[in-house]
Design an enzyme around this catalytic site. Structure first.
Site, short mmCIF file in Angstrom:
data_model
loop_
_atom_site.label_atom_id
_atom_site.label_comp_id
_atom_site.label_asym_id
_atom_site.label_seq_id
_atom_site.Cartn_x
_atom_site.Cartn_y
_atom_site.Cartn_z
N HIS A 23 -23.60 -10.71 13.42
CA HIS A 23 -23.69 -9.51 12.60
C HIS A 23 -22.57 -9.52 11.57
CE1 HIS A 23 -26.74 -7.51 15.08
NE2 HIS A 23 -26.12 -8.02 16.13
N ASN B 144 -33.44 -2.10 7.75
CA ASN B 144 -32.30 -2.99 7.55
C ASN B 144 -32.82 -4.42 7.72
OD1 ASN B 144 -29.85 -4.34 7.54
ND2 ASN B 144 -29.20 -3.58 9.53
N ARG C 24 -26.94 -9.77 1.78
CA ARG C 24 -26.87 -8.31 1.68
C ARG C 24 -25.45 -7.89 1.35
NH1 ARG C 24 -27.45 -5.84 7.25
NH2 ARG C 24 -25.18 -6.02 7.10
N CYS D 292 22.44 28.23 -23.04
CA CYS D 292 21.03 28.58 -23.18
C CYS D 292 20.78 29.99 -22.66
CB CYS D 292 20.14 27.53 -22.50
SG CYS D 292 18.42 27.59 -23.07
N HIS E 256 21.85 21.91 -24.51
CA HIS E 256 21.93 21.27 -23.19
C HIS E 256 22.55 19.88 -23.37
CE1 HIS E 256 19.67 24.24 -20.95
NE2 HIS E 256 18.76 24.28 -21.91
#
Length: 863
Positions: free
Chosen positions: A13, A162, A340, A706, A803
């Protein structure tokens, strides 16, 4: 003696990774398996936690009747429980059928699943094949079986079949079965879940028809083994008499009961497989010599017509390149030309087609666009050290001669930077860009979230503010943002040889995972192995590693290549048992132990360390200037103060309440992402009044940067609700300025001069506020003449929008010497500390290089 040559040959398989690895010499984990028809989405996310929760059940025998599972199947199909039999996979039930039901022969359309024949042969049944024709795509017409039907005959059909993937007309078979009650029909619907389900025979099932279902393929759990039969109660009882007790273990029963109820996973799987199968069909159709048979399952059957190659030879060549195909020559009705392939994910299918093209049509081969090798640092939580380690690896790779770039999809931080073109991005990615010796690029950090309340943030997209949002609203538009993130990454990666990515927080935040675009989803897009970083100094690092892995789904776990222990103090050899435990429990190694690195001299990504009171420090004099930093609730760009912490005559400390304030030599009011809210906090805590007392005493220099500059003024108004719902609020009143929050955000780099000292400064502006005032002492002017800073004539109270104000060594020393002179201390103007990140990055890289398994990291990068 038994003649082995006469014994039935067991069919091979697909999916035998151990055998494929032994054959190819390629590790199992590196094989791409197209030979097994498993759901390409992988197991459902609930699989691991469900199994974990049922491990305690293993001390008991499993329920021999599988009651919970049978009841779930009965509810799914709306049938009585006595019409259901569960087994240890569909194969066990297939072997049961010929023995238990007393049939004398098997009618079998071929080609079909190889294990249909073997049980019949072992039981002595006569096997009558019914060949399906390749000319019509191996489509079965049930009516053509009618002349062959006999009493006591078993007819076994795949739906879909299948290896062909074809379905037949279910209604036609129902009629035929009803007309032949002495014939037993078994329909294998192991792959029906990948179709639209319209041809299933579970409903209106004739009494002489049984339906076989495998859960292992649809739910990607072939190692667990689980299947079931539905049929007439008499048939089910006959089969049950032949089945031993306890064939389905407790874990499989629990998983099956949950699986058959998971409608959402089933729908997602169907949609994904249909889409990917169509894409795979189109791609394969472009290759010469391939006939693609139309299928409806999660695989495709192909025929190879090639002058010199057959399917086994082709499979051997692809296996050499790490791709396994299923050769179909052992299927009855097929020969050495057939093979496949399973339906898999898009990148995997692209890899398959690319390999096939190199073999079948090398002359047509187009240049393959190689995905830029990448690696990613993620953490067990915030502040684990991801940003610094990303910077370190960037510098290591740069030192080794590679063109490397950093990337962080989304950053939540109030420490930001402005690029040359005026775009805003996370400060950490700027440092990482410097580690790569690159100019900061907005694509390195396409999304920046700047929290301005408990639940809301300003969204910066590709450098530009696009509005404020809460988490829920942002999550709803995350897919649109994700498209921007992908585009930025792909463009940036195409311009460099290597990419080093950084995650955010933890990938295990289960309340955030569904909308994640910065951790595992980004790793999957970049195909970047993940190094999971944990902070051992906090404690619980090994529990964090194991716990994080337990929360990840299987696809995410597969992305994790190993762990990095950060901030370790002590003898690393004492960690041996813990490292072995972590490897045993997770299957992932620890790839390095990085020591606790003091005084790195590098900017932090976020305020976690700052909020813990951890400020940058160097070696200190006995006589120190007392400089206090106000910790505002919405503090931003606190890294502006990093250079001061390196000075040997500066004691830098954090102030959070009136008791902390004291009488410092200087008090710095830093940037804020919600100036009005922080102004209200100052007033509520009594700090506002305490600051006014310091100003009146005239001994403390007050500096605003700031948002802190705005706080020093007479008033702040926010007519467009940019930062808060408050329209206007009175400031501290220490500078004769007023600020209005504008809709458009100012983001630009600036080169300027500090007028009193004559020092040149460079930095950047990030603010919505437009500030104006009268009778001010200009302090900082830009090259275009605009005012970036102003103060009172005595110089004790001043502020600036710049900054990076203290980054310049000459100005910083000038300002500190002025504080020293005010105290009557000696000041000779000598620069005592250089704020230069380059040596710090090289020191960091050297330490991390010696602490990580760099050879393994290069292997993960495929370099």
């Amino acid at each position: 003696m038994t003649n082995l040559s006469q014994q039935p040959v067991r069919h091979s398989h697909g999916g035998n990774l151990r055998g494929l690895s032994a054959l190819s010499g390629i590790p199992q984990a590196e094989l791409l398996d197209f030979s097994a028809n498993i759901n390409p989405l992988g197991p459902p996310d609930w699989l691991r936690p469900l199994i974990e929760s049922r491990i305690s059940d293993l001390i008991h025998y499993p329920d021999p009747d599988a009651t919970e599972l049978v009841e779930a199947i009965a509810a799914l199909h709306r049938i009585p429980a006595d019409q259901i039999l569960v087994g240890n996979g569909a194969t066990e039930l297939l072997h049961l059928l010929p023995r238990a039901l007393g049939c004398s022969s098997l009618l079998l359309p071929v080609p079909s699943y190889a294990d249909y024949e073997e049980p019949a042969r072992l039981s002595g049944l006569t096997i009558q094949p019914f060949p399906l024709a390749p000319d019509n795509g191996f489509l079965l017409d049930p009516a053509r079986l009618v002349p062959l039907l006999r009493p006591d005959q078993l007819v076994l059909l795949g739906q879909p079949n299948n290896p062909t993937g074809r379905t037949f007309d279910a209604e036609a078979l129902r009629r035929i079965a009803a007309e032949h009650p002495a014939t037993l029909f078994v329909v294998d619907e192991s792959f029906i879940g990948f179709t639209d389900g319209s041809q299933s025979l579970q409903q209106n099932r004739p009494a002489n028809l049984l339906v076989l279902t495998s859960l292992t393929k649809l739910y990607a759990i072939p190692g667990l083994r689980l299947g079931y039969l539905t049929g007439a109660a008499g048939h089910i009882q006959q089969l049950k008499n032949y089945l031993p007790n306890w064939t389905v273990n407790s874990l499989a029963q629990a998983v099956g009961a949950r699986a058959v109820q998971d409608v959402d996973y089933l729908q997602r799987s169907r949609s994904f497989v249909i889409r990917q199968r169509e894409e795979l069909t189109r791609a394969l159709a472009k290759l010469p010599g391939l006939t693609i048979y139309p299928g409806e399952a999660n695989f495709l059957l192909l025929r190879l017509d090639h002058a010199t190659l057959d399917a086994p030879q082709l499979a051997g060549l692809t296996l050499q390149q790490g791709i396994a195909l299923r050769v179909c020559s052992n299927f009855n009705g097929l020969d050495h030309r057939y093979f496949r392939v399973a339906v898999r994910t898009e990148p995997e299918q692209e890899q398959l087609c690319g390999v096939l093209q190199t073999i079948l049509a090398p002359s047509r081969q187009q240049p393959v666009k190689r995905q830029t090798p990448a690696i990613m640092f993620q953490g067990t939580g915030s502040n684990a050290g991801k940003s610094i380690l990303t910077a370190a690896l960037c510098r290591i790779l740069k030192q080794d001669g590679h063109d490397v770039a950093p990337f962080k999809a989304q950053n939540m931080s109030l420490n930001s930077f402005v690029t040359r073109n005026g775009g805003e991005m996370g400060r950490a990615q700027v440092l990482q860009a410097q580690a790569c010796r690159l100019d900061p690029d907005l694509r390195m950090n396409p999304v920046l979230l700047k929290p301005n309340s408990e639940t809301g943030s300003q969204v910066i997209l590709c450098g530009k503010a696009v509005g404020n949002t809460d988490f829920k609203s942002y999550a709803e538009q995350r897919e649109k943002v994700w498209g921007t993130v992908q585009r930025c990454y792909d463009e940036l990666a195409a311009e460099h040889q290597l990419m080093v990515l950084e995650g955010a927080g933890s990938p295990a935040e289960v309340n955030l995972k569904a909308n994640d675009i910065v951790n595992m989803r980004m790793a999957q897009h970049a195909n970047a192995p993940v190094l999971l970083v944990g902070d051992i100094d906090r404690g619980g690092v090994f529990a964090s590693f194991v716990g994080t892995m337990e929360v990840l789904n299987e696809a995410e776990r597969a992305m994790v290549a190993g762990f990095v222990i950060n901030r370790f103090r002590g003898d690393a050899s004492l960690l041996g048992d813990a490292l072995e435990y972590t490897l045993f429990h997770t299957g992932k190694p620890v790839l390095g132990t990085v020591p606790y690195l003091r005084n790195l001299g590098l900017p932090e990504e976020d305020s976690v360390s700052f909020k813990q009171g951890l400020l940058p420090t160097g070696e200190k004099d006995q006589q120190l200037l007392d400089i206090a930093l106000l910790d505002l609730p919405h503090i931003s760009n606190f890294t502006d103060l990093d250079p001061l912490g390196l000075e040997p005559d500066v004691g830098l400390r954090i102030v959070r309440n009136v008791a902390d304030l004291g009488r410092p030599d200087a008090l710095i009011l830093p940037g804020s992402k919600n100036t009005l809210a922080d102004l209200a906090w100052l007033q509520q805590t009594g700090l506002a009044a305490a600051i006014l007392e310091l100003a009146q005493a005239g001994k403390t220099e007050l500096v605003g940067i700031c948002g802190g500059f705005q706080l020093l003024g007479n008033g702040i108004s926010d007519p467009y609700a940019i930062e808060s719902g408050a329209d206007e609020q009175q400031g501290l009143g220490l500078l004769a300025i007023n600020t209005v929050m504008a809709e458009e955000k100012t983001t630009r780099q600036a080169s300027c001069r500090h007028i009193p000292s004559g020092c040149l400064l460079s930095g950047y502006e990030i603010h919505h506020g437009i500030t104006s005032g009268d009778n001010l002492q200009p302090l900082i002017t830009s090259q275009d003449g605009s005012l970036l800073g102003a103060g009172n004539p005595d110089g004790l109270i001043w502020g600036s929008y710049l900054h990076g104000l203290f980054d310049a060594d000459p100005f910083r020393r000038w300002w500190l010497d002025r504080l020293r002179q005010r105290k009557g201390w000696q000041a000779n103007g000598s620069i005592r500390a250089c704020y230069d990140l380059e040596p710090a990055l090289d020191r960091l890289a050297d330490c991390v290089r010696n602490s990580l398994d760099i050879r393994e990291i290069y292997r993960l990068l495929r370099v």
